[in-house]
Write a protein that holds these residues in place. Sequence first.
Motif: not given
Length: 128
Positions: A12-14, A16-18, A84, A91, A124, A126
């Motif tokens: 995910v980009q900085s 962003g959410s997972l 979030d 990461t 994860v 990022v």
Amino acid sequence: QVQVVNSGGGLVQSGGSLRLSCTASGYSLDRYATGWFRQAPGKAREAVSCIVSSDGTTYYADSVKGRFTISRDNAKNTVYLQMDNLKPEDTAAYYCGTAPNMGMTPSTWYLYRAYDYWGQGTQVTVSS
């Protein structure tokens, strides 16, 4: 047979959410505390968050307070970690573990040895 499965990681980009999931089989998570830890390459393992099932108490590392939220769905026997406003420093490989509720206090929730069963981890990443 007791088993804990982690899922939900990804790239995910900085900003962003997972949402990570921790699902157990062979026992009910509503009788245990569930914690999330993470470890990045070359860095020490870090406690991220914990939820105590007996009273809903939650704990967070200072580095994630206000950005991460831990929750539980008893019907699905699953604990979630909503992440979030992710940052590159988030990461890591994320793992969930379970432990007896009575052992979880502000002085113990962040101790790896307090947990008994662990999931296989989920990555994860990022990007900046």
